[in-house]
Design an enzyme around this catalytic site. Sequence first.
Site, mmCIF file in Angstrom:
data_model
loop_
_atom_site.group_PDB
_atom_site.id
_atom_site.type_symbol
_atom_site.label_atom_id
_atom_site.label_comp_id
_atom_site.label_asym_id
_atom_site.label_seq_id
_atom_site.Cartn_x
_atom_site.Cartn_y
_atom_site.Cartn_z
ATOM 1 N N ASP A 79 -10.852 8.229 0.698
ATOM 2 C CA ASP A 79 -9.751 8.844 1.450
ATOM 3 C C ASP A 79 -9.456 10.272 0.998
ATOM 4 O O ASP A 79 -8.766 11.013 1.708
ATOM 5 C CB ASP A 79 -8.471 8.001 1.288
ATOM 6 C CG ASP A 79 -8.509 6.746 2.137
ATOM 7 O OD1 ASP A 79 -9.389 6.632 3.002
ATOM 8 O OD2 ASP A 79 -7.642 5.874 1.928
ATOM 9 N N ARG A 128 -0.376 9.404 11.276
ATOM 10 C CA ARG A 128 -0.549 8.020 10.824
ATOM 11 C C ARG A 128 -0.433 7.903 9.308
ATOM 12 O O ARG A 128 -0.129 6.834 8.785
ATOM 13 C CB ARG A 128 -1.914 7.486 11.269
ATOM 14 C CG ARG A 128 -1.986 7.267 12.776
ATOM 15 C CD ARG A 128 -3.276 6.615 13.148
ATOM 16 N NE ARG A 128 -3.583 5.570 12.196
ATOM 17 C CZ ARG A 128 -4.791 5.124 11.922
ATOM 18 N NH1 ARG A 128 -5.828 5.619 12.555
ATOM 19 N NH2 ARG A 128 -4.978 4.180 11.045
ATOM 20 N N CYS A 178 -13.985 1.812 14.375
ATOM 21 C CA CYS A 178 -12.899 2.776 14.466
ATOM 22 C C CYS A 178 -13.486 4.148 14.221
ATOM 23 O O CYS A 178 -14.695 4.316 14.192
ATOM 24 C CB CYS A 178 -11.806 2.476 13.451
ATOM 25 S SG CYS A 178 -12.243 3.020 11.818
ATOM 26 N N ILE A 234 -15.640 -7.312 9.268
ATOM 27 C CA ILE A 234 -14.706 -8.136 8.477
ATOM 28 C C ILE A 234 -15.373 -9.449 8.052
ATOM 29 O O ILE A 234 -14.696 -10.442 7.797
ATOM 30 C CB ILE A 234 -13.380 -8.412 9.231
ATOM 31 C CG1 ILE A 234 -13.645 -9.030 10.604
ATOM 32 C CG2 ILE A 234 -12.538 -7.168 9.360
ATOM 33 C CD1 ILE A 234 -12.388 -9.634 11.223
ATOM 34 N N LYS A 237 1.107 4.700 2.134
ATOM 35 C CA LYS A 237 0.826 3.964 3.380
ATOM 36 C C LYS A 237 -0.069 2.762 3.103
ATOM 37 O O LYS A 237 0.184 1.660 3.591
ATOM 38 C CB LYS A 237 0.114 4.902 4.361
ATOM 39 C CG LYS A 237 -0.529 4.193 5.535
ATOM 40 C CD LYS A 237 -1.271 5.143 6.427
ATOM 41 C CE LYS A 237 -2.746 5.212 6.169
ATOM 42 N NZ LYS A 237 -3.568 4.246 6.891
ATOM 43 N N ASN A 238 -1.119 2.963 2.298
ATOM 44 C CA ASN A 238 -2.094 1.882 2.091
ATOM 45 C C ASN A 238 -1.535 0.735 1.263
ATOM 46 O O ASN A 238 -2.175 -0.291 1.112
ATOM 47 C CB ASN A 238 -3.371 2.424 1.426
ATOM 48 C CG ASN A 238 -4.164 3.287 2.391
ATOM 49 O OD1 ASN A 238 -3.967 3.196 3.602
ATOM 50 N ND2 ASN A 238 -5.038 4.127 1.863
ATOM 51 N N ARG A 245 -6.084 -0.327 12.264
ATOM 52 C CA ARG A 245 -7.098 -1.209 11.720
ATOM 53 C C ARG A 245 -6.508 -2.147 10.652
ATOM 54 O O ARG A 245 -6.882 -3.296 10.526
ATOM 55 C CB ARG A 245 -8.221 -0.322 11.171
ATOM 56 C CG ARG A 245 -8.916 -0.825 9.970
ATOM 57 C CD ARG A 245 -10.211 -1.499 10.308
ATOM 58 N NE ARG A 245 -10.601 -2.333 9.210
ATOM 59 C CZ ARG A 245 -11.634 -3.129 9.200
ATOM 60 N NH1 ARG A 245 -12.403 -3.197 10.246
ATOM 61 N NH2 ARG A 245 -11.919 -3.849 8.157
#
Length: 419
Positions: A306, A398, A116, A123, A22-23, A92
């Site tokens: 993670d 997700r 979040c 950022i 995913k990342n 995000r």
Amino acid sequence: MQKLVIRGEKRLSGEMTVQGAKNSALPLLAGCVLCSGEVTLKNCPSLSDVFASCRILNCLGCKSRYHDHCVTVNASALSECAVPEDLMREMRSSIVFLGALLGRAGECELSFPGGCELGPRPIDMHLGALAQMGVQINEEFGVLCCRCPHGLHGAKISLSFPSVGATENIMLAAALAKGDTVIYNAAREPEITDLGDFLCSCGARISGHGTSTVAISGVSSLHGCEYEVMPDRIAAATYMSAAALTGGELDLKNARACDMQAVIPVFEQMGCQVFTYENRIFINCKRPLKAVRTVRTMPYPGFPTDAQAVVMAALTRARGTSVIVENIFCSRYRHVDELVRMGADIKTEGKVAVVEGVKRLYGARVRAADLRGGAALVLAGLAAQGETEVENVCYIDRGYENIEKCLRDAGASIVRVTE
Ligand code: UD1
């Protein structure tokens, strides 16, 4: 509302194919904005965040289509530079569209991603770097309006921290900028290497991606390509933890041990045997697991933040005391209270969690508060006596493609229930 209902104490065994990362898929999808030809991304996981990225692409006037783990994107008709707020809120990582849109169109409007579930996620480094490249940024009522009145140009950028998102945004913006960009103290995560390789396949001139100095020479256009998304190292770590917690053995296909050099030794310290092959990891676990001294989350090649929650789930059943130090996010222990409800013995203070292994976990009704923390609760449920119900499955969806099917195919008793 959906929940996962797990009957624990079933040993896992068998083969599993690990999904695409995913990342990596999300920045690659944003990168498609830069290309004038059609891009085909293979091994794209079937996840809500991937579909949200496709919706963003379609809103921008690109054509994207997902079919059987393959996304095709044609961005030649890009007509919009504003990402709708509801889509920005959905994930995000939509912030990577900032660098991509600036690179392609020289302007961009998107809402501030804000905090979040892991705590504040500023950022400032992304914006500071883009300003160095000639971007004028105005923030009004939470909306960022970015323009480059004199075009995007290369710059020498030193990051004060090897931020993954900032490195991605700079690479995306610099690929089509005028001149050369160098990023010092760049993030070295394998997903950065994947993004660099993908952009190079589209004609970008990038070197050093995967090291702390990345050099990008801007080119005038990028073409389409066919590219395969790298395997998901966090999903692999999650399923290794599932094997550890159930005293099981799993043969993980499409798993790359070279990306997991800080994770595999932790399982070995727990007493699991790990055999690595090209694109395959075999793990064989015997209980009781052993505690590990200290796991510190760090930027790559350190232990990934993670994987903190899913490894903590395994350590709840390891004999002795383990210590975890979470150095990346200040609010990443929201799974702890839920694990404690299941009988785990964990104390946290600031960045530090002390996990005393217990003999038994007990099924309970628990609630996911974020993606990886939610996966940790599912893993604890696999080892717990009795029935566990994990609510808020949307968080887990997700990042994990059909988690219940993957686990059920390996022998777990787990079903999804819609209320
Ligand atoms: C981070 C993780 C990444 C993970 C992702 C999702 C690291 C280094 N990054 O990436 O591995 O996949 O979350 O969980 O492990 N920061 C600032 N200003 C900025 C940008 C970041 O202060 O402009 C800080 C953040 O608050 C955080 C740290 O830097 O403490 C890591 O940020 P970064 O790598 O940018 O986060 P993500 O890209 O979200």
